[in-house]
Design an enzyme around this catalytic site. Sequence first.
Site, PDB file in Angstrom:
ATOM      1  CG  ASP A  56      58.068  53.634  44.632  1.00 15.97           C
ATOM      2  OD1 ASP A  56      57.083  54.178  44.092  1.00 15.97           O
ATOM      3  OD2 ASP A  56      58.307  53.700  45.854  1.00 15.97           O
ATOM      4  CE1 TYR A 148      41.569  53.909  42.946  1.00 15.53           C
ATOM      5  CE2 TYR A 148      39.290  54.490  42.522  1.00 15.53           C
ATOM      6  CZ  TYR A 148      40.423  53.777  42.188  1.00 15.53           C
ATOM      7  OH  TYR A 148      40.414  52.948  41.092  1.00 15.53           O
ATOM      8  CE  LYS A 152      42.720  55.322  39.813  1.00 13.41           C
ATOM      9  NZ  LYS A 152      43.732  54.702  38.951  1.00 13.41           N
ATOM     10  CB  THR A 183      40.543  42.893  39.868  1.00 16.58           C
ATOM     11  OG1 THR A 183      39.842  43.871  40.636  1.00 16.58           O
ATOM     12  CG2 THR A 183      40.502  43.267  38.406  1.00 16.58           C
TER      13      THR A 183
HETATM   14  N1  LIG Z   1      39.720  46.640  39.785  1.00 19.00           N
HETATM   15  C1  LIG Z   1      38.775  47.532  39.557  1.00 19.00           C
HETATM   16  O1  LIG Z   1      37.575  47.264  39.732  1.00 19.00           O
HETATM   17  C2  LIG Z   1      39.132  48.895  39.057  1.00 19.00           C
HETATM   18  C3  LIG Z   1      38.105  49.803  38.759  1.00 19.00           C
HETATM   19  C4  LIG Z   1      38.425  51.068  38.280  1.00 19.00           C
HETATM   20  C5  LIG Z   1      39.758  51.414  38.109  1.00 19.00           C
HETATM   21  N2  LIG Z   1      40.727  50.533  38.416  1.00 19.00           N
HETATM   22  C6  LIG Z   1      42.123  50.939  38.217  1.00 19.00           C
HETATM   23  O2  LIG Z   1      42.773  49.997  37.392  1.00 19.00           O
HETATM   24  C7  LIG Z   1      44.166  49.921  37.739  1.00 19.00           C
HETATM   25  C8  LIG Z   1      44.569  48.486  38.009  1.00 19.00           C
HETATM   26  O3  LIG Z   1      43.672  47.902  38.936  1.00 19.00           O
HETATM   27  P1  LIG Z   1      43.860  46.437  39.530  1.00 19.00           P
HETATM   28  O4  LIG Z   1      42.509  46.025  39.952  1.00 19.00           O
HETATM   29  O5  LIG Z   1      44.642  45.564  38.611  1.00 19.00           O
HETATM   30  O6  LIG Z   1      44.704  46.831  40.851  1.00 19.00           O
HETATM   31  P2  LIG Z   1      45.883  46.100  41.660  1.00 19.00           P
HETATM   32  O7  LIG Z   1      45.897  46.745  43.008  1.00 19.00           O
HETATM   33  O8  LIG Z   1      45.736  44.619  41.593  1.00 19.00           O
HETATM   34  O9  LIG Z   1      47.171  46.503  40.820  1.00 19.00           O
HETATM   35  C9  LIG Z   1      47.828  47.718  41.019  1.00 19.00           C
HETATM   36  C10 LIG Z   1      49.317  47.441  40.971  1.00 19.00           C
HETATM   37  O10 LIG Z   1      50.018  48.680  41.186  1.00 19.00           O
HETATM   38  C11 LIG Z   1      51.198  48.351  41.905  1.00 19.00           C
HETATM   39  N3  LIG Z   1      51.752  49.512  42.594  1.00 19.00           N
HETATM   40  C12 LIG Z   1      51.290  50.080  43.736  1.00 19.00           C
HETATM   41  N4  LIG Z   1      52.110  51.081  44.084  1.00 19.00           N
HETATM   42  C13 LIG Z   1      53.100  51.144  43.160  1.00 19.00           C
HETATM   43  C14 LIG Z   1      54.245  51.958  43.007  1.00 19.00           C
HETATM   44  N5  LIG Z   1      54.529  52.933  43.888  1.00 19.00           N
HETATM   45  N6  LIG Z   1      55.044  51.741  41.933  1.00 19.00           N
HETATM   46  C15 LIG Z   1      54.771  50.748  41.062  1.00 19.00           C
HETATM   47  N7  LIG Z   1      53.701  49.945  41.143  1.00 19.00           N
HETATM   48  C16 LIG Z   1      52.876  50.134  42.197  1.00 19.00           C
HETATM   49  C17 LIG Z   1      50.759  47.262  42.894  1.00 19.00           C
HETATM   50  O11 LIG Z   1      51.873  46.515  43.371  1.00 19.00           O
HETATM   51  C18 LIG Z   1      49.783  46.461  42.060  1.00 19.00           C
HETATM   52  O12 LIG Z   1      50.408  45.337  41.458  1.00 19.00           O
HETATM   53  C19 LIG Z   1      44.334  50.841  38.951  1.00 19.00           C
HETATM   54  O13 LIG Z   1      44.787  52.101  38.499  1.00 19.00           O
HETATM   55  C20 LIG Z   1      42.935  50.964  39.508  1.00 19.00           C
HETATM   56  O14 LIG Z   1      42.728  52.161  40.224  1.00 19.00           O
HETATM   57  C21 LIG Z   1      40.461  49.267  38.885  1.00 19.00           C
END
Ligand SMILES: NC(=O)c1ccc[n+]([C@@H]2O[C@H](COP(=O)([O-])OP(=O)(O)OC[C@H]3O[C@@H](n4cnc5c(N)ncnc54)[C@H](O)[C@@H]3O)[C@@H](O)[C@H]2O)c1
Length: 244
Positions: A56, A148, A152, A183
Amino acid sequence: MSEKLRDRVAIITGARGDLGQAIARHFMAEGAKVCLVDLHAPETEDTNDMMALSCDVTDPEAVEATVAATVKRFGRLDIVVNNAAAEARTGKICDLPVDAWLHTLNVNLNGAYFVSRAALPHLRETKGVILNIASQLGHVTAKGHAAYSASKAGLLSLTRTLALDHASEGIRAVSLSPGAVMTDRLIRRAGSEEQVLADHGPRHPIGRIGTPDEIGAMAAFLVSDDAAFITGSDLLADGGYTLK
Ligand SMILES: NC(=O)c1ccc[n+]([C@@H]2O[C@H](COP(=O)([O-])OP(=O)(O)OC[C@H]3O[C@@H](n4cnc5c(N)ncnc54)[C@H](O)[C@@H]3O)[C@@H](O)[C@H]2O)c1
């Protein structure tokens, strides 16, 4: 592939998610060894080039142990990718529960701080790199996305100070701000791929949303020596979302 990251060792947080997985794939294709970190360790084979740990990122002691275990296993640490993010609750600021605000800031921003802090002594030895995965919503905002967006925007600022504080030690810090990417995270929220495209496609002037592989490739570039003169800056990969 050119093996730009040959024998470099990387920790990737939030590695169960689609973007974390894509980043890991691209790093490994470039020759890196990776430690995949998530709340529950991703189910992968433990190989010479890959390990997975449960951690975590909001728990500083668990983070220290994870960094130590990675260095013990692979002998060094060159790259940290702060990619973990909470399932952020949305809602007007007056309606957002305090614990939802705190949780989002704690995972997205404090977590990146804890992981970076624990990694820095090792990155000093390898002249390593920290890559923070931010968002286009760190540059602009959207209704109901206070926590959020603030987390960021905070990451962009943390990146700049990390870069400044540690440039003289040969450490770089960079961030990558994706627009919407197809995703599971977005599909879960919207209900289907079609709905993700309907909701997000029109907001991106380029006429589509991103793919995880595009983000993985950009991440591999940013942590490689091809980007050696880039520090403190953000790569905004948003299909023009923020131009309007
Ligand atoms: N998907 C998008 O469109 C998008 C767009 C812009 C930015 N992002 C950023 O990209 C990154 C990844 O996005 P994603 O779509 O793969 O998201 P996701 O939610 O699928 O993956 C995030 C992961 O973080 C893990 N997580 C949450 N809390 C945690 C903790 N306390 N300790 C350890 N792990 C923890 C979750 O279990 C999850 O597997 C994120 O930072 C997200 O904000 C995503």
